[in-house]
Scaffold this motif. Structure first.
Motif, PDB file in Angstrom:
ATOM      1  N   GLN A  92       1.139  -9.322  -1.035  1.00  0.00           N
ATOM      2  CA  GLN A  92       1.253  -8.023  -0.385  1.00  0.00           C
ATOM      3  C   GLN A  92       1.656  -8.147   1.081  1.00  0.00           C
ATOM      4  N   SER A  93       1.616  -9.345   1.620  1.00  0.00           N
ATOM      5  CA  SER A  93       2.056  -9.516   3.005  1.00  0.00           C
ATOM      6  C   SER A  93       3.407 -10.230   3.082  1.00  0.00           C
ATOM      7  N   TYR A 114       6.486  -7.362  -0.294  1.00  0.00           N
ATOM      8  CA  TYR A 114       5.697  -6.201   0.127  1.00  0.00           C
ATOM      9  C   TYR A 114       6.630  -5.038   0.447  1.00  0.00           C
ATOM     10  N   SER A 117       7.319  -3.092  -2.617  1.00  0.00           N
ATOM     11  CA  SER A 117       6.213  -2.208  -2.995  1.00  0.00           C
ATOM     12  C   SER A 117       6.218  -0.950  -2.141  1.00  0.00           C
ATOM     13  N   LEU A 118       6.466  -1.130  -0.841  1.00  0.00           N
ATOM     14  CA  LEU A 118       6.543   0.035   0.043  1.00  0.00           C
ATOM     15  C   LEU A 118       7.719   0.928  -0.341  1.00  0.00           C
ATOM     16  N   ASP A 122       6.831   2.994  -3.327  1.00  0.00           N
ATOM     17  CA  ASP A 122       5.997   4.133  -2.921  1.00  0.00           C
ATOM     18  C   ASP A 122       6.835   5.197  -2.221  1.00  0.00           C
ATOM     19  N   SER A 157       6.042   3.235   4.671  1.00  0.00           N
ATOM     20  CA  SER A 157       4.655   3.277   5.141  1.00  0.00           C
ATOM     21  C   SER A 157       3.733   2.763   4.059  1.00  0.00           C
ATOM     22  N   SER A 158       2.704   2.017   4.483  1.00  0.00           N
ATOM     23  CA  SER A 158       1.698   1.584   3.518  1.00  0.00           C
ATOM     24  C   SER A 158       0.887   2.792   3.093  1.00  0.00           C
ATOM     25  N   ARG A 159       0.150   2.653   2.009  1.00  0.00           N
ATOM     26  CA  ARG A 159      -0.618   3.787   1.484  1.00  0.00           C
ATOM     27  C   ARG A 159      -1.692   4.256   2.461  1.00  0.00           C
ATOM     28  N   ASP A 160      -2.225   3.312   3.252  1.00  0.00           N
ATOM     29  CA  ASP A 160      -3.245   3.706   4.234  1.00  0.00           C
ATOM     30  C   ASP A 160      -2.634   4.169   5.553  1.00  0.00           C
ATOM     31  N   THR A 220       0.557   0.461   8.213  1.00  0.00           N
ATOM     32  CA  THR A 220       1.747  -0.381   8.314  1.00  0.00           C
ATOM     33  C   THR A 220       2.984   0.491   8.185  1.00  0.00           C
TER      34      THR A 220
END
Length: 175
Positions: free
Chosen positions: A88-89, A93, A96-97, A100, A137-140, A143
């Motif tokens: 994920q890093s 990654y 994945s972003l 999303d 953007s990450s889900r939280d 990032t």
């Protein structure tokens, strides 16, 4: 038979060609058939345009499907957990972003936004490796990454080719 299945003009032309001792010139034949020939040409062109549009649609669908399959194969591979490239890093990654960004849009209240136009546009720009910048953007939300579709396309191709190079052929898998 000819009268019942074909136009009067064609019947007369056939009769003239069969009965005439001196055949008419090609210019004479062309004059008789000109209206019908242009109708046939027009119909043929309309059918060709329709088929071309259908083929273009299938081609676009195939390209989008290929991109979706590549994204599905490379996103979140649990078997590569400790591998930094697939973590994920790592570089993947970004994929994945991007997934999303394309499929998990939400409005200000956190409700899902189902925007097919956004999905199609994003996949077309990914396919074309567009230089347009997007913010991932990450889900939280902690990032943020500013990348181009070309960057995402390079990562996707690289990850997919790496995955293919180390994959097991389907015929060797037992179910």
């Amino acid at each position: 038979f000819c009268i019942s299945h074909y136009s009067r003009e064609l019947h007369n032309l056939c009769f003239t060609l069969i009965r005439s001792r001196i055949p008419p010139s090609i210019t004479d034949v062309s004059r008789v058939l000109a209206d019908r020939l242009l109708d046939e040409l027009d119909t043929s062109n309309m059918i060709l345009d329709r088929n071309e549009a259908a083929l273009a649609s299938e081609y676009e669908s195939g390209r989008a499907m290929r991109l979706l399959m590549k994204l599905g194969f490379v996103n979140e591979r649990p078997e590569f957990g400790p591998n930094r490239r697939w973590a994920q890093s790592g570089d993947c990654y970004l994929l994945s972003l991007f997934r999303d960004y394309v499929f998990h849009q939400a409005d200000g209240a956190g409700q899902p936004v189902m925007d097919l136009g956004h999905v199609v546009t994003a996949l077309n720009k990914l396919d074309a490796a567009d230089e347009e910048k997007i913010v991932l953007s990450s889900r939280d939300g902690k990032t943020l990454m500013v990348v181009t579709y070309a960057d995402v396309a390079r990562c996707l191709d690289s990850a997919y080719h790496e995955l293919c190079a180390g994959s097991v052929p389907p015929s060797s898998i037992r179910y």
